[in-house]
Design a protein around this motif. Structure first.
Motif, PDB file in Angstrom:
ATOM      1  N   THR A 142     -31.969 -17.146  64.287  1.00  0.00           N
ATOM      2  CA  THR A 142     -33.208 -16.391  64.041  1.00  0.00           C
ATOM      3  C   THR A 142     -34.078 -17.096  62.998  1.00  0.00           C
ATOM      4  O   THR A 142     -35.303 -17.078  63.099  1.00  0.00           O
ATOM      5  N   THR A 143     -33.445 -17.732  62.019  1.00  0.00           N
ATOM      6  CA  THR A 143     -34.232 -18.366  60.962  1.00  0.00           C
ATOM      7  C   THR A 143     -34.828 -19.677  61.444  1.00  0.00           C
ATOM      8  O   THR A 143     -36.014 -19.955  61.213  1.00  0.00           O
ATOM      9  N   THR A 160     -37.500 -16.267  65.022  1.00  0.00           N
ATOM     10  CA  THR A 160     -37.605 -15.353  66.168  1.00  0.00           C
ATOM     11  C   THR A 160     -36.448 -14.357  66.149  1.00  0.00           C
ATOM     12  O   THR A 160     -35.308 -14.770  65.928  1.00  0.00           O
ATOM     13  N   PRO A 161     -36.705 -13.061  66.376  1.00  0.00           N
ATOM     14  CA  PRO A 161     -35.589 -12.112  66.474  1.00  0.00           C
ATOM     15  C   PRO A 161     -34.681 -12.418  67.670  1.00  0.00           C
ATOM     16  O   PRO A 161     -35.017 -13.236  68.533  1.00  0.00           O
ATOM     17  N   ILE A 162     -33.561 -11.728  67.734  1.00  0.00           N
ATOM     18  CA  ILE A 162     -32.488 -12.102  68.661  1.00  0.00           C
ATOM     19  C   ILE A 162     -32.873 -11.925  70.142  1.00  0.00           C
ATOM     20  O   ILE A 162     -32.356 -12.630  71.013  1.00  0.00           O
ATOM     21  N   THR A 165     -32.751  -9.028  63.554  1.00  0.00           N
ATOM     22  CA  THR A 165     -32.793 -10.364  62.970  1.00  0.00           C
ATOM     23  C   THR A 165     -31.864 -10.401  61.766  1.00  0.00           C
ATOM     24  O   THR A 165     -31.076  -9.475  61.550  1.00  0.00           O
ATOM     25  N   SER A 166     -31.950 -11.457  60.986  1.00  0.00           N
ATOM     26  CA  SER A 166     -31.013 -11.637  59.872  1.00  0.00           C
ATOM     27  C   SER A 166     -31.743 -11.530  58.537  1.00  0.00           C
ATOM     28  O   SER A 166     -32.961 -11.730  58.452  1.00  0.00           O
ATOM     29  N   HIS A 171     -33.619 -14.740  57.847  1.00  0.00           N
ATOM     30  CA  HIS A 171     -34.934 -14.836  58.497  1.00  0.00           C
ATOM     31  C   HIS A 171     -35.981 -14.093  57.651  1.00  0.00           C
ATOM     32  O   HIS A 171     -37.094 -14.589  57.438  1.00  0.00           O
TER      33      HIS A 171
END
Ligand SMILES: NC(=O)C1=CN([C@@H]2O[C@H](COP(=O)(O)OP(=O)(O)OC[C@H]3O[C@@H](n4cnc5c(N)ncnc54)[C@H](OP(=O)(O)O)[C@@H]3O)[C@@H](O)[C@H]2O)C=CC1
Ligand SMILES: CC(C)(CO)C(=O)C(=O)O
Length: 305
Positions: A197-198, A202-204, A255-256, A259
């Motif tokens: 994601t980072t 972009t989100p998963i 996301t993380s 990110h």
């Protein structure tokens, strides 16, 4: 139960706040604007599971001012581990458990070296929580799970007492009798999620549905599994498939925290996540090209700006 929270951010503020609201004797360690806000306005948690406001909390930037604790809930970012571990020495009684809910697999090696292995209980946290503004912790979604346990797998009184305290506070809590494996299992998933994601910003959802990025995610996690096995941690043969199935049912916007840190221009924990996989892989002769790519590409952002 006397609990000290080392680092009152997303993790420390959320879980420490819930424990204090349930009536436990919780002292917080904070600094800077967070310390000032906590002193003046107390601690607020905003959450779908119920907001809370603790108007007066015991808070300091100097742990030596505090009474010893039964449990130290350790929740600083990974670059602050060594300095913060040294600061909490005055909080340790003979039986004190220090439980780090930081990400990664390096944290407890550092804590053992500085505090002694007898104080270190393993732990993992599953939550998305952040400092929304000084003194205010924002919890996203409803996941708020802690797992912890003694490294030798024993059922100790201190672990059982903290489990009971968390359960009373409404925290989804489990004791693990294989905590090293539990920590590595989270590491496999987190290194995949945070790295992908980072580095793609972009989100998963988009990552899992594109065949090339999905395959890359699988390879990233598979490398961590191989490094774990080389360490002697028995991750199941189908674990990466299991995590991909989990990813497939997660919200597309998941996301993380790394990110989020990139988006905010903060420092990144990549050196302790994909970077640590690369270092450990090198030591064990396990190739880790995907994690190396993530580490080296994110190096330009790793110190924040
Ligand atoms: N947030 C989450 O949802 C999750 C986080 N984690 C992991 O937990 C760890 C903590 O993350 P998170 O809670 O997000 O981090 P935060 O940055 O939100 O909180 C850490 C807090 O500790 C403070 N701190 C650091 N050193 C000291 C010190 N010496 N004295 C006083 N205060 C100090 C920081 O202050 P300052 O800002 O000044 O540095 C900050 O306020 C990380 O390893 C993360 O990967 C794991 C699962 C989920
Ligand atoms: C995956 C997640 C959100 C789970 O707690 C996490 O630990 C992180 O992004 O740092």
């Amino acid at each position: 139960m006397r609990i000290a929270v080392m680092g009152t951010g997303g993790i420390g503020g959320y879980f420490g706040g819930r424990l204090a609201a349930a009536g436990h004797d919780v002292a917080f360690v904070a600094r800077g604007r967070q310390l000032e806000a906590l002193r003046v306005n107390g601690l607020r948690v905003q959450s779908e599971l119920g907001d809370l406001h603790l108007p007066a909390v015991e808070v300091t930037d100097d742990p030596s001012e505090l009474a010893p604790a039964d449990v130290v809930l350790f929740g600083v970012k990974l670059w602050d581990t060594e300095e913060s571990a040294a600061l909490i020495k005055p909080l340790l009684g003979e039986q004190t458990a220090v439980i780090s809910f930081q990400n990664g697999v390096q944290k407890d090696e550092v804590l053992r070296r500085i505090l002694g292995p007898e104080h270190v209980v393993g732990g993992v946290a599953y939550i998305a929580a952040t400092i929304a503004e000084p003194g205010v912790i924002k919890h996203t979604g409803t996941l708020q799970r802690l797992a912890f346990g003694e490294y030798d797998g024993s059922a100790s009184d201190r672990v059982e007492a903290f489990r009971a305290a968390c359960a009373e506070a409404g925290i989804d809590v489990a004791v693990s009798n294989e905590i090293e494996r539990t920590i590595w299992e989270k590491f496999v998933f987190l290194v995949g999620l945070s790295g992908m994601t980072t580095s793609t910003r972009t989100p998963i959802g988009a990552i899992r549905s594109n065949p090339r990025s999905r395959a890359f995610l699988r390879d990233v996690m598979e490398e961590v599994v191989q490094v774990a096995r080389a360490h002697g941690v028995p991750i199941a043969a189908d674990f990466v498939d299991d995590r991909l199935a989990f990813v497939d049912q997660a919200p597309a916007e998941m996301t993380s925290s790394m990110h989020h840190d990139l988006n905010r221009g903060n420092r990144l924990e990549v050196q302790w996540l994909s970077g640590d996989v690369v270092d450990r892989g090198r030591a064990h002769g396990v190739p880790t090209p995907c994690n190396r790519a993530i580490t080296d590409l994110l190096a330009v952002h790793a110190d924040g700006h």
